[in-house]
Design a protein around this motif. Structure first.
Motif, PDB file in Angstrom:
ATOM      1  N   ALA A 186       0.836  -1.207   0.000  1.00 59.51           N
ATOM      2  CA  ALA A 186       0.000   0.000   0.000  1.00 59.51           C
ATOM      3  C   ALA A 186       0.869   1.254   0.000  1.00 59.51           C
ATOM      4  N   LYS A 187       0.412   2.286  -0.677  1.00 59.38           N
ATOM      5  CA  LYS A 187       1.130   3.564  -0.683  1.00 59.38           C
ATOM      6  C   LYS A 187       0.792   4.393   0.546  1.00 59.38           C
ATOM      7  N   ALA A 188      -0.433   4.252   1.036  1.00 56.80           N
ATOM      8  CA  ALA A 188      -0.862   5.025   2.204  1.00 56.80           C
ATOM      9  C   ALA A 188      -1.999   4.286   2.908  1.00 56.80           C
ATOM     10  N   LEU A 189      -2.058   4.462   4.224  1.00 55.05           N
ATOM     11  CA  LEU A 189      -3.118   3.853   5.021  1.00 55.05           C
ATOM     12  C   LEU A 189      -3.564   4.832   6.101  1.00 55.05           C
ATOM     13  N   ALA A 190      -4.815   4.744   6.474  1.00 54.33           N
ATOM     14  CA  ALA A 190      -5.310   5.507   7.618  1.00 54.33           C
ATOM     15  C   ALA A 190      -5.030   4.708   8.885  1.00 54.33           C
ATOM     16  N   CYS A 256      16.349   2.397   8.429  1.00 53.32           N
ATOM     17  CA  CYS A 256      16.287   0.975   8.747  1.00 53.32           C
ATOM     18  C   CYS A 256      15.909   0.129   7.522  1.00 53.32           C
ATOM     19  N   ARG A 257      15.165   0.717   6.620  1.00 53.89           N
ATOM     20  CA  ARG A 257      14.724  -0.026   5.429  1.00 53.89           C
ATOM     21  C   ARG A 257      15.908  -0.497   4.573  1.00 53.89           C
ATOM     22  N   ARG A 258      17.037   0.226   4.681  1.00 51.04           N
ATOM     23  CA  ARG A 258      18.202  -0.143   3.870  1.00 51.04           C
ATOM     24  C   ARG A 258      18.768  -1.504   4.268  1.00 51.04           C
ATOM     25  N   SER A 259      18.598  -1.884   5.540  1.00 50.07           N
ATOM     26  CA  SER A 259      19.216  -3.131   6.009  1.00 50.07           C
ATOM     27  C   SER A 259      18.225  -4.135   6.594  1.00 50.07           C
ATOM     28  N   MET A 260      16.944  -3.804   6.598  1.00 52.42           N
ATOM     29  CA  MET A 260      15.952  -4.690   7.203  1.00 52.42           C
ATOM     30  C   MET A 260      14.802  -4.951   6.235  1.00 52.42           C
ATOM     31  N   ALA A 261      14.168  -6.096   6.394  1.00 54.49           N
ATOM     32  CA  ALA A 261      13.055  -6.490   5.524  1.00 54.49           C
ATOM     33  C   ALA A 261      11.757  -5.866   6.015  1.00 54.49           C
ATOM     34  N   ILE A 262      11.666  -4.551   5.872  1.00 52.34           N
ATOM     35  CA  ILE A 262      10.456  -3.829   6.273  1.00 52.34           C
ATOM     36  C   ILE A 262       9.950  -2.996   5.100  1.00 52.34           C
ATOM     37  N   ARG A 263       8.698  -2.612   5.169  1.00 50.11           N
ATOM     38  CA  ARG A 263       8.103  -1.709   4.182  1.00 50.11           C
ATOM     39  C   ARG A 263       7.575  -0.481   4.914  1.00 50.11           C
ATOM     40  N   CYS A 264       7.704   0.663   4.309  1.00 50.71           N
ATOM     41  CA  CYS A 264       7.267   1.933   4.908  1.00 50.71           C
ATOM     42  C   CYS A 264       6.016   2.418   4.193  1.00 50.71           C
TER      43      CYS A 264
END
Length: 308
Positions: A186-190, A256-264
């Protein structure tokens, strides 16, 4: 002939008294003054003895000043402000004189913006120390207005009364999700769309976490925490392992996204994008040291704004 009782309060007494009032607690005020509780209590008792009046009273929610205590606090602020001014002016002539600036800031400012801003400032000014403390924005406004700190960094979501305000930074809060989360693309969430899920949060007492929790309560869904961490990096590491989801500043999330498997994912709620502001009673009333710091932070803010 009226005999006046001599009053001998030293600067440590005055600072302690103001910190106790600010904290609403002798225990917390003593900690902020770097004094042991017995020592602080003894100083406060001594102040009441030499003044001959009661300065503090216990209430259901802690300690509060009496009318005499309010009068003492007023004069203590003036005295300590004048001491800061004196140090600043003498510092122009005597490089060996140390200056001290009390700066209060919210969580995002302390963790994500001030390290980079303050490092070059302090490196080139060995004669200046900064007493930096984390507080809620509402507490910072009260402290600066009451003369307990010269400068504060707050979010624009609070009422600042007559304080002078200057722009400092933009603080965007992002949702961080595991890479395989159903909403990871998702690009954005409420906030309302995720408030019922399991969270990884900051430790109890964190001003930023209190801010997030307040909006969760308003939405009618107190957050469910699987674990609480002390840092944004800790939150992101837990999220990357699928422990839960989290909310952290944009700067921390992207780092953190550069080194971890997360999505922003961007939060669409207005409260998730905050302007951080410098606040003070009036810039012309600041000590020379504090004015110098404000000018430095303004320069940093302008540079950041120009690069965006």
């Amino acid at each position: 002939m009226i005999a006046f009782r001599p009053m001998r309060f030293d600067l440590t007494d005055l600072r302690l008294f103001l910190l106790v009032i600010e904290a609403g607690s002798i225990t917390h005020g003593a900690a902020r003054a770097n004094l042991a509780l017995p020592s602080a209590s003894e100083r406060l008792r001594g102040m009441e003895e030499v003044s001959g009046v009661r300065l503090l009273e216990r209430r259901r929610r802690g300690i509060a000043p009496t009318a005499a205590g309010e009068a003492l606090a007023h004069h203590a602020r003036i005295i300590l402000r004048q001491i800061d001014h004196m140090r600043g002016e003498l510092g122009v002539y005597a490089k060996g004189l140390k200056g001290n600036i009390r700066l209060l800031a919210n969580t995002a400012a302390i963790t994500e913006f001030l390290p980079e801003a303050l490092a070059p400032y302090l490196a080139t000014r060995p004669h200046i120390d900064i007493d930096l403390n984390e507080r809620l924005s509402t507490e910072i406004v009260k402290a600066v207005a009451g003369g307990l700190a010269e400068i504060g960094i707050i979010s624009d979501a609070v009422d600042t009364g007559n304080l002078q305000l200057l722009p400092f930074a933009i603080d965007r809060l992002l949702l961080v999700l595991p890479a395989d989360h159903p909403s990871a693309s998702a690009k954005a969430l409420a906030f309302a769309e995720v408030v019922g899920q399991e969270f990884v949060g900051l430790t109890i007492g964190s001003p930023l976490q209190d801010h997030i929790d307040e909006h969760a309560a308003r939405a009618g869904h107190p957050l469910k925490f699987r674990v609480r961490m002390r840092t944004f990096e800790g939150i992101c590491r837990m999220v990357a392992q699928g422990v839960g989801i989290g909310i952290v500043p944009e700067t921390a999330a992207k780092r953190c996204r550069r080194s971890m498997a997360i999505r922003c994912v961007r939060l669409t709620d207005d409260w998730a994008t905050r302007r951080l502001l410098l606040c003070m009673r009036a810039i012309e009333d600041l000590s020379p040291f504090a004015r110098d710091l404000v000018e430095h932070l303004r320069t940093v803010a302008k540079g950041k704004a120009g690069s965006q």
